[in-house]
Motif scaffolding. Structure first.
Motif, PDB file in Angstrom:
ATOM      1  N   LEU A 194       0.926  -1.260   0.022  1.00 23.42           N
ATOM      2  CA  LEU A 194       0.048  -0.044   0.000  1.00 23.42           C
ATOM      3  C   LEU A 194       0.917   1.118  -0.057  1.00 23.42           C
ATOM      4  O   LEU A 194       0.576   2.119  -0.712  1.00 23.42           O
ATOM      5  N   LEU A 195       1.852   1.331   0.774  1.00 22.28           N
ATOM      6  CA  LEU A 195       2.802   2.246   0.834  1.00 22.28           C
ATOM      7  C   LEU A 195       3.636   2.625  -0.708  1.00 22.28           C
ATOM      8  O   LEU A 195       3.729   3.748  -1.111  1.00 22.28           O
ATOM      9  N   ILE A 196       3.992   1.251  -1.278  1.00 24.58           N
ATOM     10  CA  ILE A 196       4.538   1.547  -2.481  1.00 24.58           C
ATOM     11  C   ILE A 196       3.350   2.352  -3.337  1.00 24.58           C
ATOM     12  O   ILE A 196       3.850   3.002  -4.331  1.00 24.58           O
ATOM     13  N   ARG A 197       2.165   1.708  -3.500  1.00 25.40           N
ATOM     14  CA  ARG A 197       1.146   2.126  -4.209  1.00 25.40           C
ATOM     15  C   ARG A 197       0.857   3.625  -4.142  1.00 25.40           C
ATOM     16  O   ARG A 197       0.765   4.631  -5.126  1.00 25.40           O
ATOM     17  N   GLY A 198       0.804   4.049  -2.852  1.00 27.17           N
ATOM     18  CA  GLY A 198       0.557   5.390  -2.653  1.00 27.17           C
ATOM     19  C   GLY A 198       1.710   6.521  -2.873  1.00 27.17           C
ATOM     20  O   GLY A 198       1.229   7.398  -3.195  1.00 27.17           O
ATOM     21  N   SER A 199       2.738   5.857  -2.696  1.00 27.98           N
ATOM     22  CA  SER A 199       3.922   6.717  -3.294  1.00 27.98           C
ATOM     23  C   SER A 199       4.300   6.623  -4.621  1.00 27.98           C
ATOM     24  O   SER A 199       5.215   7.488  -5.075  1.00 27.98           O
ATOM     25  N   GLY A 200       3.585   5.835  -5.388  1.00 26.59           N
ATOM     26  CA  GLY A 200       3.887   5.563  -6.832  1.00 26.59           C
ATOM     27  C   GLY A 200       5.261   5.091  -7.312  1.00 26.59           C
ATOM     28  O   GLY A 200       5.951   5.505  -8.069  1.00 26.59           O
ATOM     29  N   LEU A 201       5.769   4.331  -6.388  1.00 29.99           N
ATOM     30  CA  LEU A 201       7.151   3.682  -6.461  1.00 29.99           C
ATOM     31  C   LEU A 201       7.403   2.688  -7.504  1.00 29.99           C
ATOM     32  O   LEU A 201       8.299   2.140  -7.707  1.00 29.99           O
ATOM     33  N   GLN A 202       6.215   1.927  -7.740  1.00 34.35           N
ATOM     34  CA  GLN A 202       5.987   0.857  -8.689  1.00 34.35           C
ATOM     35  C   GLN A 202       6.768   1.246 -10.048  1.00 34.35           C
ATOM     36  O   GLN A 202       6.577   2.421 -10.659  1.00 34.35           O
ATOM     37  N   SER A 203       7.254   0.162 -10.637  1.00 34.13           N
ATOM     38  CA  SER A 203       7.888   0.534 -12.143  1.00 34.13           C
ATOM     39  C   SER A 203       6.726   0.689 -12.962  1.00 34.13           C
ATOM     40  O   SER A 203       5.376   0.559 -12.971  1.00 34.13           O
ATOM     41  N   GLU A 204       7.046   1.444 -14.208  1.00 37.89           N
ATOM     42  CA  GLU A 204       6.021   1.950 -15.074  1.00 37.89           C
ATOM     43  C   GLU A 204       5.500   0.634 -15.706  1.00 37.89           C
ATOM     44  O   GLU A 204       4.185   0.724 -16.102  1.00 37.89           O
ATOM     45  N   ALA A 205       6.296  -0.220 -15.992  1.00 36.63           N
ATOM     46  CA  ALA A 205       5.790  -1.305 -16.634  1.00 36.63           C
ATOM     47  C   ALA A 205       4.656  -2.234 -15.811  1.00 36.63           C
ATOM     48  O   ALA A 205       3.778  -2.628 -16.273  1.00 36.63           O
ATOM     49  N   PHE A 206       5.099  -2.361 -14.490  1.00 38.45           N
ATOM     50  CA  PHE A 206       4.008  -2.834 -13.484  1.00 38.45           C
ATOM     51  C   PHE A 206       2.768  -2.097 -13.720  1.00 38.45           C
ATOM     52  O   PHE A 206       1.751  -2.536 -13.576  1.00 38.45           O
ATOM     53  N   ASP A 207       3.014  -0.612 -13.742  1.00 37.97           N
ATOM     54  CA  ASP A 207       1.702   0.234 -13.674  1.00 37.97           C
ATOM     55  C   ASP A 207       0.668   0.173 -14.860  1.00 37.97           C
ATOM     56  O   ASP A 207      -0.228   0.083 -14.988  1.00 37.97           O
ATOM     57  N   ARG A 208       1.455  -0.050 -16.262  1.00 35.76           N
ATOM     58  CA  ARG A 208       0.639  -0.625 -17.427  1.00 35.76           C
ATOM     59  C   ARG A 208       0.273  -1.933 -17.624  1.00 35.76           C
ATOM     60  O   ARG A 208      -0.375  -2.176 -18.341  1.00 35.76           O
ATOM     61  N   GLY A 209       0.631  -2.760 -16.657  1.00 39.20           N
ATOM     62  CA  GLY A 209      -0.100  -4.298 -16.681  1.00 39.20           C
ATOM     63  C   GLY A 209       0.959  -5.146 -17.171  1.00 39.20           C
ATOM     64  O   GLY A 209       0.757  -6.236 -17.364  1.00 39.20           O
TER      65      GLY A 209
END
Length: 318
Positions: A194-209
């Motif tokens: 949740l902290l990673i998601r709230g801070s937007g720390l995930q990779s761009e590829a992960f965010d795009r699915g």
């Protein structure tokens, strides 16, 4: 030749029978008996070397005399020996059984993994956190690192031994430790995700699915079952033969900790089907490892019992 060193403290009233037992066995070498030499517990000091393939019969004889209960029995591995004529003759007589594992030693090694101090849960949580970072960054290296850090395989093997031996206490403690540790890991990793998601720390590829790592984890199939089964067999064989390199291979081939981390990450990002798939992956791996481990233990013990000549009580070949 493989050999173990046995040190025992025998109560004085048992020493004569202990000495007779060991002296009559052709696979016992370098027998030393010192009357009244032992303290804590007090008694007679007995030491000998035993060819590993015959050690289980010797240790069973000492237990039948209750030396382990009224005195003490300590087993030490022998790293190097210069074989003499007596040991070479004994090794030839033992034949193929010379490579047999010392089952008392194997079970003691597994039982030692069946203790669950706070560090057990700490390692699980840390492994889960490493796995979650590997998932959101699509890093297979971090997933492998999480597999190596996770200590859950020791608990799984302890449960398998408990089933094999009918030890309900060992099974209950192992399953309780696994459930508690994995639930704690999932909870802490979920908060971290949740902290990673709230801070937007995930990779761009992960965010795009684009999630090749998590897709591999949350898609249980026939190969998940097959790898877990094969790893279970290799894990038991490596434990009986004390091959740490093979055991390390088991750690990095079974998707337990990564599946627990994937449950947390998928839930935190609202990917419910992926979370469900990861849960199935986790349960399948644990169940298969336990069942295959118990069966492999029993089969391997039965195979070795049929290798080499049977022995009568006085140590002669039948």
């Amino acid at each position: 030749m493989d050999m173990i060193h046995v040190r025992a403290v025998s109560p004085p009233d048992l020493t004569e029978r202990v000495e007779e037992l060991l002296a009559a066995d052709p696979y016992v070498l370098n027998l030393i008996v010192q009357r009244g030499a032992a303290r804590k517990p007090d008694g007679d000091s007995v030491a000998c070397d035993v060819l590993a393939g015959a050690a289980d019969e010797v240790l069973r004889g000492l237990r039948d005399l209750q030396v382990d209960l009224r005195g003490s029995v300590v087993i030490e591995p022998v790293d190097m020996t210069f074989p003499g004529q007596a040991s070479e003759r004994a090794a030839r007589r033992l034949g193929a059984r010379g490579d047999a594992p010392v089952w008392a030693q194997v079970e003691a090694r597994i039982r030692s993994e069946g203790r669950y101090p706070p560090s057990f849960y700490l390692y699980l949580v840390i492994a889960g956190l490493i796995g979650s970072v590997g998932i959101v960054t699509n890093s297979q290296i971090l997933i492998v690192g999480a597999m190596v850090v996770g200590p859950e395989y020791g608990a799984i093997v302890a449960v398998a031994l408990g089933f094999d031996r009918g030890d309900r206490t060992m099974v209950r403690k192992g399953l309780s430790a696994l459930c508690t540790g994995l639930l704690l890991t999932i909870a802490v990793t979920f908060l971290f995700s949740l902290l990673i998601r709230g801070s937007g720390l995930q990779s761009e590829a992960f965010d795009r699915g684009l999630r090749p790592v998590s897709d591999l984890i949350n898609t249980p199939n026939f190969f998940s079952f097959a790898v877990a089964a094969l790893a279970g067999v290799v894990g038991i064989v490596s434990l009986t033969e004390a091959r740490t390199s093979a055991l390390l291979g088991v750690f990095i081939s079974v998707t337990t900790i990564p599946a627990a981390a994937a449950i947390s990450v998928s839930t935190a990002f609202g990917s419910w089907s992926e979370a469900r798939g990861s849960l199935i992956q986790l349960l399948v791996n644990i169940a298969v490892l336990i069942v295959v481990g118990a069966v492999a233990l029993r089969c391997q013990r039965a195979i070795w019992q049929r290798v080499g000549p049977a022995r009568t009580r006085n140590g002669e070949q039948a």
